[in-house]
Scaffold this motif. Sequence first.
Motif, PDB file in Angstrom:
ATOM      1  N   ALA A  48     -26.933  -2.307   4.084  1.00 24.09           N
ATOM      2  CA  ALA A  48     -26.035  -3.373   3.628  1.00 24.09           C
ATOM      3  C   ALA A  48     -26.796  -4.519   2.951  1.00 24.09           C
ATOM      4  O   ALA A  48     -26.224  -5.582   2.703  1.00 24.09           O
ATOM      5  CB  ALA A  48     -25.224  -3.912   4.807  1.00 24.09           C
ATOM      6  N   GLY A  49     -28.078  -4.307   2.661  1.00 24.12           N
ATOM      7  CA  GLY A  49     -28.866  -5.368   2.039  1.00 24.12           C
ATOM      8  C   GLY A  49     -28.316  -5.814   0.701  1.00 24.12           C
ATOM      9  O   GLY A  49     -28.448  -6.991   0.322  1.00 24.12           O
ATOM     10  N   TRP A  50     -27.663  -4.915  -0.036  1.00 27.11           N
ATOM     11  CA  TRP A  50     -27.102  -5.281  -1.339  1.00 27.11           C
ATOM     12  C   TRP A  50     -25.990  -6.317  -1.211  1.00 27.11           C
ATOM     13  O   TRP A  50     -25.687  -7.028  -2.173  1.00 27.11           O
ATOM     14  CB  TRP A  50     -26.589  -4.036  -2.065  1.00 27.11           C
ATOM     15  N   LEU A  51     -25.376  -6.422  -0.010  1.00 27.24           N
ATOM     16  CA  LEU A  51     -24.327  -7.428   0.164  1.00 27.24           C
ATOM     17  C   LEU A  51     -24.914  -8.842   0.053  1.00 27.24           C
ATOM     18  O   LEU A  51     -24.287  -9.748  -0.502  1.00 27.24           O
ATOM     19  CB  LEU A  51     -23.645  -7.252   1.524  1.00 27.24           C
ATOM     20  N   ALA A  52     -26.121  -9.025   0.616  1.00 21.86           N
ATOM     21  CA  ALA A  52     -26.766 -10.337   0.509  1.00 21.86           C
ATOM     22  C   ALA A  52     -27.094 -10.662  -0.949  1.00 21.86           C
ATOM     23  O   ALA A  52     -26.922 -11.800  -1.405  1.00 21.86           O
ATOM     24  CB  ALA A  52     -28.032 -10.353   1.363  1.00 21.86           C
ATOM     25  N   ALA A  53     -27.576  -9.672  -1.689  1.00 21.81           N
ATOM     26  CA  ALA A  53     -27.888  -9.892  -3.106  1.00 21.81           C
ATOM     27  C   ALA A  53     -26.635 -10.202  -3.906  1.00 21.81           C
ATOM     28  O   ALA A  53     -26.669 -10.973  -4.875  1.00 21.81           O
ATOM     29  CB  ALA A  53     -28.600  -8.662  -3.670  1.00 21.81           C
ATOM     30  N   ALA A  54     -25.498  -9.610  -3.509  1.00 26.45           N
ATOM     31  CA  ALA A  54     -24.258  -9.820  -4.272  1.00 26.45           C
ATOM     32  C   ALA A  54     -23.793 -11.268  -4.217  1.00 26.45           C
ATOM     33  O   ALA A  54     -23.098 -11.744  -5.129  1.00 26.45           O
ATOM     34  CB  ALA A  54     -23.170  -8.896  -3.730  1.00 26.45           C
ATOM     35  N   ARG A  55     -24.153 -12.003  -3.171  1.00 26.60           N
ATOM     36  CA  ARG A  55     -23.725 -13.407  -3.058  1.00 26.60           C
ATOM     37  C   ARG A  55     -24.277 -14.247  -4.203  1.00 26.60           C
ATOM     38  O   ARG A  55     -23.673 -15.235  -4.602  1.00 26.60           O
ATOM     39  CB  ARG A  55     -24.197 -13.985  -1.729  1.00 26.60           C
ATOM     40  N   HIS A  56     -25.462 -13.873  -4.692  1.00 23.32           N
ATOM     41  CA  HIS A  56     -26.103 -14.677  -5.734  1.00 23.32           C
ATOM     42  C   HIS A  56     -26.035 -13.998  -7.102  1.00 23.32           C
ATOM     43  O   HIS A  56     -26.688 -14.446  -8.037  1.00 23.32           O
ATOM     44  CB  HIS A  56     -27.571 -14.925  -5.362  1.00 23.32           C
ATOM     45  N   ALA A  57     -25.248 -12.942  -7.190  1.00 20.70           N
ATOM     46  CA  ALA A  57     -25.170 -12.204  -8.456  1.00 20.70           C
ATOM     47  C   ALA A  57     -24.145 -12.851  -9.376  1.00 20.70           C
ATOM     48  O   ALA A  57     -23.350 -13.718  -8.985  1.00 20.70           O
ATOM     49  CB  ALA A  57     -24.797 -10.749  -8.190  1.00 20.70           C
ATOM     50  N   VAL A  64     -19.309  -5.186  -9.389  1.00 21.14           N
ATOM     51  CA  VAL A  64     -19.979  -3.937  -9.038  1.00 21.14           C
ATOM     52  C   VAL A  64     -20.107  -3.815  -7.523  1.00 21.14           C
ATOM     53  O   VAL A  64     -19.883  -2.749  -6.933  1.00 21.14           O
ATOM     54  CB  VAL A  64     -21.355  -3.863  -9.725  1.00 21.14           C
ATOM     55  N   ALA A  65     -20.459  -4.952  -6.889  1.00 21.98           N
ATOM     56  CA  ALA A  65     -20.570  -4.928  -5.429  1.00 21.98           C
ATOM     57  C   ALA A  65     -19.225  -4.610  -4.779  1.00 21.98           C
ATOM     58  O   ALA A  65     -19.151  -3.884  -3.770  1.00 21.98           O
ATOM     59  CB  ALA A  65     -21.095  -6.274  -4.937  1.00 21.98           C
ATOM     60  N   GLY A  66     -18.139  -5.164  -5.336  1.00 24.04           N
ATOM     61  CA  GLY A  66     -16.807  -4.863  -4.807  1.00 24.04           C
ATOM     62  C   GLY A  66     -16.469  -3.393  -4.922  1.00 24.04           C
ATOM     63  O   GLY A  66     -15.884  -2.792  -4.008  1.00 24.04           O
ATOM     64  N   LEU A  67     -16.828  -2.768  -6.077  1.00 22.75           N
ATOM     65  CA  LEU A  67     -16.592  -1.333  -6.245  1.00 22.75           C
ATOM     66  C   LEU A  67     -17.409  -0.526  -5.240  1.00 22.75           C
ATOM     67  O   LEU A  67     -16.927   0.473  -4.689  1.00 22.75           O
ATOM     68  CB  LEU A  67     -16.935  -0.916  -7.677  1.00 22.75           C
ATOM     69  N   CYS A  68     -18.644  -0.971  -4.998  1.00 21.50           N
ATOM     70  CA  CYS A  68     -19.488  -0.291  -4.004  1.00 21.50           C
ATOM     71  C   CYS A  68     -18.861  -0.384  -2.616  1.00 21.50           C
ATOM     72  O   CYS A  68     -18.826   0.596  -1.864  1.00 21.50           O
ATOM     73  CB  CYS A  68     -20.879  -0.905  -3.989  1.00 21.50           C
ATOM     74  N   ALA A  69     -18.350  -1.585  -2.288  1.00 23.31           N
ATOM     75  CA  ALA A  69     -17.720  -1.756  -0.977  1.00 23.31           C
ATOM     76  C   ALA A  69     -16.494  -0.863  -0.837  1.00 23.31           C
ATOM     77  O   ALA A  69     -16.255  -0.259   0.220  1.00 23.31           O
ATOM     78  CB  ALA A  69     -17.346  -3.217  -0.770  1.00 23.31           C
ATOM     79  N   ALA A  70     -15.700  -0.756  -1.914  1.00 24.04           N
ATOM     80  CA  ALA A  70     -14.519   0.104  -1.875  1.00 24.04           C
ATOM     81  C   ALA A  70     -14.926   1.568  -1.693  1.00 24.04           C
ATOM     82  O   ALA A  70     -14.279   2.323  -0.944  1.00 24.04           O
ATOM     83  CB  ALA A  70     -13.702  -0.070  -3.156  1.00 24.04           C
ATOM     84  N   GLY A  75     -15.250   6.362   1.636  1.00 21.76           N
ATOM     85  CA  GLY A  75     -16.048   7.426   2.238  1.00 21.76           C
ATOM     86  C   GLY A  75     -15.950   7.439   3.747  1.00 21.76           C
ATOM     87  O   GLY A  75     -15.832   8.504   4.378  1.00 21.76           O
ATOM     88  N   ASN A  76     -15.961   6.252   4.355  1.00 25.15           N
ATOM     89  CA  ASN A  76     -15.832   6.180   5.808  1.00 25.15           C
ATOM     90  C   ASN A  76     -14.473   6.655   6.287  1.00 25.15           C
ATOM     91  O   ASN A  76     -14.360   7.298   7.337  1.00 25.15           O
ATOM     92  CB  ASN A  76     -16.087   4.752   6.288  1.00 25.15           C
ATOM     93  N   LEU A  77     -13.413   6.336   5.523  1.00 25.25           N
ATOM     94  CA  LEU A  77     -12.075   6.802   5.899  1.00 25.25           C
ATOM     95  C   LEU A  77     -11.987   8.325   5.842  1.00 25.25           C
ATOM     96  O   LEU A  77     -11.384   8.964   6.711  1.00 25.25           O
ATOM     97  CB  LEU A  77     -11.024   6.169   4.989  1.00 25.25           C
ATOM     98  N   LEU A  78     -12.599   8.917   4.830  1.00 26.00           N
ATOM     99  CA  LEU A  78     -12.599  10.383   4.719  1.00 26.00           C
ATOM    100  C   LEU A  78     -13.339  11.015   5.897  1.00 26.00           C
ATOM    101  O   LEU A  78     -12.867  11.981   6.509  1.00 26.00           O
ATOM    102  CB  LEU A  78     -13.232  10.805   3.397  1.00 26.00           C
TER     103      LEU A  78
END
Length: 314
Positions: A48-57, A64-70, A75-78
């Motif tokens: 989840a390190g990319w979430l921290a980077a997304a705050r300053h993107a 892009v971060a939102g699409l990754c989160a979706a 994937g987890n639901l499947l």
Amino acid sequence: ALAALALTLPVLAGWAMLAWETRTRANAGYDAYKLLAVFYPGLLAGLAGWLAAARHASTRGQRVAGLCAAAVLAGNLLVAGEARRELMHAPLQVTRQLREVARLERDPRVASLNLLVDDFWSRLWANAFLLRKPQYFPTHTYEGRRNTPLRGQWDLRDTPLRTLPFAAEDFIIVNGRFDAVRVGAAGRVQAEFAADGWRQEETDGHEHWRWTAERGRVWVRNNTGRPIVASLRLRVLGVTPRTLRLVRDGTVLGAAKLGATVQEVVLPELELPAGISPLDLETVEPPVLPPGGNDPRRLSVALYGFELRARRFR
């Protein structure tokens, strides 16, 4: 980025190695699961390190971060849905038959038990959750119980080869899977599968059975020192319609016609000599491939139940 890689790559490399070993080592999959479970907090932080980077993107980066989160959520639901479907038909379940073992805890006749339960899952639940009376084990148990001399007054068993002594007060039929027999019961005999002639036990979660390849042999032990007259009741299924014969030392003791459904066969009374003697289940017809073509084994008869009841001394 380096912190994220340090938290994830070693764990994922170890998991990949263990996952590869599942081809040849039965416990490798369990070891891989334990590796992920132990290091999961750090692994989750690294992934989840990319979430921290997304705050300053930039705005684009946040999209892009939102699409990754979706994608992660989808994937987890499947995977969760697949896990739910698997658990609805789990091979290891606390079935009604297993829960009924707790009846022995309330039975005043039963003071102590030898747990001669072959199935690991059933033995674990009986020992750790269902029974509190003194218990003795022929082998080590997963929860740390050591093997000791079998000093229990009763034997708890889950074998399909059920053997019953003379007196009804000396045995307790819990259900179709489990029974208990008083160790010192008069007329007690024992039975076990021969090393060859039988396929591995199979189950659908409720019923248990073993197929014969050609001839299925059962060794019967009569340690009373005297011949015993006994009756035998079988629950069997033929892979195709065929004639089942019970044979001892070349002598046919009984026969029955089998169909393609599980049926009960009651054979005439037979004499069990003192010592060890073989009982063979064989058919006139040769083993064949099961209908449907999905099973490459040649099979003959499936044994669902075997009840050998001692009646009297000869």
